[in-house]
Design a protein around this motif. Sequence first.
Motif, short mmCIF file in Angstrom:
data_model
loop_
_atom_site.label_atom_id
_atom_site.label_comp_id
_atom_site.label_asym_id
_atom_site.label_seq_id
_atom_site.Cartn_x
_atom_site.Cartn_y
_atom_site.Cartn_z
N LEU A 25 7.08 -11.84 19.38
CA LEU A 25 6.43 -12.57 18.29
C LEU A 25 6.57 -11.84 16.97
N THR A 26 6.33 -10.54 16.97
CA THR A 26 6.36 -9.81 15.70
C THR A 26 7.76 -9.69 15.13
N ARG A 27 8.78 -9.81 15.97
CA ARG A 27 10.15 -9.73 15.46
C ARG A 27 10.70 -11.11 15.08
N SER A 28 10.03 -12.19 15.48
CA SER A 28 10.55 -13.53 15.18
C SER A 28 9.77 -14.25 14.09
N ALA A 29 8.57 -13.80 13.79
CA ALA A 29 7.74 -14.45 12.78
C ALA A 29 7.18 -13.38 11.84
N ALA A 30 7.22 -13.68 10.56
CA ALA A 30 6.59 -12.79 9.60
C ALA A 30 5.08 -12.88 9.79
N LEU A 31 4.37 -11.79 9.56
CA LEU A 31 2.91 -11.77 9.70
C LEU A 31 2.25 -11.61 8.34
N GLU A 32 1.25 -12.44 8.09
CA GLU A 32 0.45 -12.35 6.88
C GLU A 32 -1.02 -12.28 7.26
N ALA A 33 -1.86 -11.89 6.32
CA ALA A 33 -3.28 -11.67 6.59
C ALA A 33 -4.05 -12.95 6.86
N ASP A 34 -3.70 -14.03 6.16
CA ASP A 34 -4.45 -15.27 6.31
C ASP A 34 -3.54 -16.47 6.06
N ALA A 35 -4.09 -17.65 6.26
CA ALA A 35 -3.29 -18.87 6.14
C ALA A 35 -2.74 -19.05 4.73
#
Length: 189
Positions: free
Chosen positions: A159-169
């Motif tokens: 998941l962490t390598r396929s989608a960028a992560l942000e703090a909130d919507a």
Amino acid sequence: MNTNAVPPSRRPRIYLAGPDVFFLESREIFQALKAQCERLGMVGVEPSDGGIAEGFDGTDDEKAQRIYEGNIALIREADGVIANLMSFRGHEPDSGTVFEVGFAVALGKPVVAYGVEEGSYAERVSAAVPCRPDAEGVMREAGNGLMVEGLGQRLNLMLTRSAALEADAGAALARLAGLLESVKRQGAA
């Protein structure tokens, strides 16, 4: 040339993945997400109920199939996905949302996730389940010896390598808007 580029005459459609459909306040959650999409020049698309009208007398399997097919169609039609990957009923995100992320990624759609707690997955598991490092320093559950995925990732590495992560919507939507604008510019070049 990128075949996933958004046509210049159309606003990008964003699939709003997440366990939000299960919450009592889901209507308000989706209204807020759609409003944020509108402010960024995008159209927010909430998961489908499969077009099932009130009083539907089909079986649960028929209902489940219609919901599945409706959401697959929406993801195919979307230009990008934001996904609420909050811990849901345990240490992991909602399994349906994880499937939707993988499906979107397989289609070449940009995905930005939010709702993930700070810190590593291994730290969260170790705080909830007795764990200890083995002789090679690999963190394992003390009771059964199962390895706890490390590598410092906030979720499973797939998941962490396929989608960028942000703090909130809001941050996820802003980042996705930027990614889609970049794709649009590349497609026009």
